[in-house]
Enzyme design. Structure first.
Site, PDB file in Angstrom:
ATOM      1  CE1 TYR A 278     -10.134  51.964  60.983  1.00 11.50           C
ATOM      2  CE2 TYR A 278     -10.675  49.776  59.622  1.00 11.50           C
ATOM      3  CZ  TYR A 278     -10.920  50.818  60.726  1.00 11.50           C
ATOM      4  OH  TYR A 278     -11.934  50.722  61.730  1.00 11.50           O
TER       5      TYR A 278
ATOM      6  CD  GLU B 228     -11.871  47.177  55.940  1.00 11.33           C
ATOM      7  OE1 GLU B 228     -10.853  46.965  55.261  1.00 11.33           O
ATOM      8  OE2 GLU B 228     -12.750  46.762  55.488  1.00 11.33           O
TER       9      GLU B 228
ATOM     10  CB  SER C 281     -12.663  47.121  62.364  1.00 14.53           C
ATOM     11  OG  SER C 281     -12.918  47.164  60.975  1.00 14.53           O
TER      12      SER C 281
END
Ligand code: NAP
Ligand code: F7E
Length: 348
Positions: free
Chosen positions: A148, A126, A124
């Site tokens: 996360y 992120e 991801s």
């Protein structure tokens, strides 16, 4: 010979699009689903009779070994995760167990059962978090900003490690935000499109949001699943950024979404501190040059088309004759609030 693919997370947004795509390519598709007290097959109901659904959980190594041994897939797409950033702050250990260690459990099961299985890991953007360069590519240093993001960094590096240590064809797709009418209601894009539809139908008058300044590189999920498949068709495994190369703020998303139904977002959006995060990712924009040149992949859906498609679909859902609009609105609102760490204190 028919190719067999196993998808973990098949009941999620991406799992449903990937299953459709692989069926279209002639694959036999096996979907791993975890036990729950209610049915979670809404996104795959239309193709369920063409899928083989098997029980398993990323938290349970034995279930992974047994299902790989029984079904002998040629390709495994690991899409399962605790994928909501906000929840990762209130459930950091569960997020680590699933989104980080779950990847090792699955890779190790592959190593034991059949190391020739090709593996895709859903990494991801992120992982870039507090970005150290703009735009972000496969070589940009990682600086995650949530449990996360940290868990995804672990998942990414364990994928690289199993590739290098055990010669497994394991690829990591570093996907930037991708959305669709099937997106979970708690993510900001779907929360906005659903809110717009409810406001347009006169069911409510306001939409409560957090940080409108955050900027994301938003694409369409249906375009992105093809890139996952392309990675596993290469002779060599690798890491690939998948993105549109454009960034837009949450505010811009609101402007377009409300504009689609002839409304002004500033008349309806209310800033609510509860939706701010302990640490924010301010700006993401990807450089997908490698995916363009090696995989021949390019996104087909523009930002405006994505927003319009999501709003149009939610306007339709709210109008659905088989579900009372109040019921749909109530369900959506309840769902949002239960995911807030502060929901209990706020008496929600
Ligand atoms: P999603 O809609 O939240 O779906 C997550 C899936 O994981 C669901 O099928 C869920 O099952 C399953 N799952 C959760 N915990 C599990 C466990 N312990 N064992 C087995 N299955 C479990 O996520 P998505 O948007 O499709 O994203 C797919 C993957 O890509 C995720 O790994 C996500 O982190 C990653 N990713 C997403 C984006 C994006 O913008 N969408 C961007 C980059 C990376 P239930 O239905 O039972 O809950
Ligand atoms: O937030 C801001 C919020 O929850 C986007 C996941 O798929 O993409 C997703 O993670 C932005 C953030 O997605 C609200 O603060 C403002 O800056 O839609 P989101 P995300 O956190 O970017 C990545 C690539 C993944 O891998 C993840 O799995 O919007 N924001 N107001 C809000 N966000 C939410 N959810 N709700 C609000 O009310």
């Amino acid at each position: 010979m028919t190719r067999r693919a196993l998808i973990t997370g098949i009941t999620g947004q991406d799992g449903s699009y990937l299953a459709e795509f692989l069926l279209g390519q002639g694959y036999e598709v096996i979907g791993m689903v975890r036990r729950s007290s209610t049915v979670t097959f809404e996104r795959i109901a239309h193709i369920q009779d063409r899928l083989t659904l098997v029980a398993g959980d990323l938290l349970d190594e034995i279930s992974l070994i047994e299902l790989l041994d029984r079904h002998r897939p040629h390709e495994v797409y690991n899409l399962a995760a605790q994928s909501f950033v906000q929840t990762s702050f209130s459930q950091p250990v569960l997020t680590g167990e699933t989104t980080a260690l779950g990847v090792t459990r699955l890779l190790h099961a592959i190593r034991i059962v059949d190391p020739s299985i090709r593996f895709y890991q859903a990494s991801s953007s992120e992982m870039f978090g507090k970005v150290v360069e703009v735009p972000q590519s496969e070589t940009t240093p990682l600086y995650p900003r949530s449990p996360y993001g940290v868990a995804k960094v672990y998942g990414h590096w364990i994928t690289v490690n199993y590739r290098e240590s055990y010669d497994i064809h394991a690829s990591s797709g570093i996907l930037f935000n991708h959305e669709s009418p099937r997106r979970g209601l708690e993510f900001v894009t779907r929360k906005i499109s659903n809110g717009v539809a409810r406001i347009a139908a006169g069911l409510t008058d306001e939409l409560r949001l957090g940080n409108l300044d955050a900027q994301r590189d938003w694409g369409f999920a249906g375009d992105y699943v093809e890139a996952m498949w392309l990675m596993l068709q290469q002779d060599e495994p690798g890491n690939y950024v998948v993105s549109t190369g454009e960034t837009h703020s949450v505010r811009e998303f609101c402007e377009l979404a409300f504009g689609r139904v002839g409304l002004d977002w500033s008349d309806h959006v209310v800033i609510d501190e509860r939706f701010f995060r302990p640490a924010e990712v301010d700006l993401l924009v990807g450089d997908a040059t490698r995916a363009h040149s090696v995989l021949g992949w390019k996104p087909a859906t523009s930002f405006t088309d994505l927003v319009h498609r999501m709003v149009d679909a939610d306007v339709e859902v709210v109008r659905r004759p088989d579900l009372e609009p109040e019921e749909a609105a109530h369900l959506a609102a309840c769902h949002e609030d239960t995911l807030l760490p502060q929901a209990e204190e706020a008496g929600k």
